[in-house]
Design a protein around this motif. Structure first.
Motif, mmCIF file in Angstrom:
data_model
loop_
_atom_site.group_PDB
_atom_site.id
_atom_site.type_symbol
_atom_site.label_atom_id
_atom_site.label_comp_id
_atom_site.label_asym_id
_atom_site.label_seq_id
_atom_site.Cartn_x
_atom_site.Cartn_y
_atom_site.Cartn_z
ATOM 1 N N UNK A 139 0.819 -1.211 0.000
ATOM 2 C CA UNK A 139 0.000 0.000 0.000
ATOM 3 C C UNK A 139 0.856 1.267 0.000
ATOM 4 N N UNK A 140 2.151 1.114 -0.136
ATOM 5 C CA UNK A 140 3.045 2.261 -0.039
ATOM 6 C C UNK A 140 2.769 3.296 -1.118
ATOM 7 N N UNK A 141 2.594 2.880 -2.355
ATOM 8 C CA UNK A 141 2.324 3.836 -3.428
ATOM 9 C C UNK A 141 1.032 4.600 -3.173
ATOM 10 N N UNK A 142 0.009 3.901 -2.669
ATOM 11 C CA UNK A 142 -1.255 4.572 -2.356
ATOM 12 C C UNK A 142 -1.041 5.634 -1.287
ATOM 13 N N UNK A 143 -0.221 5.312 -0.294
ATOM 14 C CA UNK A 143 0.038 6.262 0.780
ATOM 15 C C UNK A 143 0.805 7.481 0.274
ATOM 16 N N UNK A 144 1.761 7.248 -0.606
ATOM 17 C CA UNK A 144 2.518 8.366 -1.161
ATOM 18 C C UNK A 144 1.636 9.247 -2.036
ATOM 19 N N UNK A 145 0.688 8.648 -2.727
ATOM 20 C CA UNK A 145 -0.245 9.433 -3.524
ATOM 21 C C UNK A 145 -1.064 10.355 -2.623
ATOM 22 N N UNK A 146 -1.479 9.840 -1.464
ATOM 23 C CA UNK A 146 -2.220 10.656 -0.500
ATOM 24 C C UNK A 146 -1.370 11.837 -0.051
ATOM 25 N N UNK A 147 -0.108 11.576 0.240
ATOM 26 C CA UNK A 147 0.789 12.651 0.663
ATOM 27 C C UNK A 147 0.914 13.731 -0.410
#
Length: 215
Positions: A139-147
């Protein structure tokens, strides 16, 4: 630690810890739903799947059974924290859409590449996000997108993510989405902008038994 790295970590911490001004009634109108955000249902099954992803990653990162039990004990609110994040992601995305903010896959990959270099590699970055923010590696890419959405939204408003103007945008988005939170996972305190546990003593969140922690 580089300034950019610190900024990224601080932003994630702020997004995870500070609840938007969500309004939620929480009722039985949506059976099987942990939350309803606009026309999207976050089902209990989806929530449990996300939690399982984190637990599996934690188990893989901590082979020792006793240490793993300690990790579980320290993250006893994982289910509710995960739901908080899933709701917040949707609210932030709506606020970004309303402001005309978009994030490309290339931007996500550029941010990930920079963070991986600073962390010492992909595995080290994944471990850091898992330990500090409860984000499973997948889920790291999803989290970075949120950031990135948060950063660009703040920039579009001429402010930063710590300012009232930013959170007001999230508040307006949450009202449009009419967030409905299942009361078993708590309620939203509008004044404090954070999740609070509902006073329902007949509902208990059961966690695996772990070593007793000092009071």
């Amino acid at each position: 630690m580089h300034r950019r790295r610190r900024s990224a970590l601080l932003l994630t911490a702020a997004i995870a810890a500070a609840g938007p001004l969500l309004t939620a009634c929480g009722n039985d109108a949506h059976p099987g739903a942990a939350a309803v955000v606009g026309d999207q249902r976050i089902t209990v099954a989806q929530l449990e799947s996300r939690v399982d992803e984190v637990r599996e990653a934690q188990r893989a990162a901590v082979p020792d059974a006793t240490q793993y039990e300690q990790v579980v004990a320290r993250t006893g609110t994982l289910t509710r924290d995960t739901l908080h994040g899933m709701v917040l992601d949707r609210v932030l995305h709506r606020a970004a859409q309303d402001a005309g903010v978009t994030v490309s896959r290339k931007e996500v990959q550029q941010m990930r590449g920079a963070l991986e270099k600073q962390a010492g590699g992909p595995e080290q970055l994944g471990t850091a996000w898992l330990q500090q923010y409860g984000v499973a590696p997948e889920r790291l890419d999803d989290n970075l997108r949120v950031q990135l959405e948060a950063q660009k939204l703040a920039q579009s408003l001429g402010t930063d993510t710590s300012r009232p103007e930013f959170w007001q945008a999230l508040s307006e988005a949450s009202k449009k989405l009419d967030v409905d939170l299942n009361p078993r996972y708590g309620t939203w305190d509008v004044q404090k902008s954070s999740r609070v546990d509902a006073r329902t003593p007949w509902v208990r969140e059961i966690a695996p038994a772990g070593p007793e922690q000092p009071a």
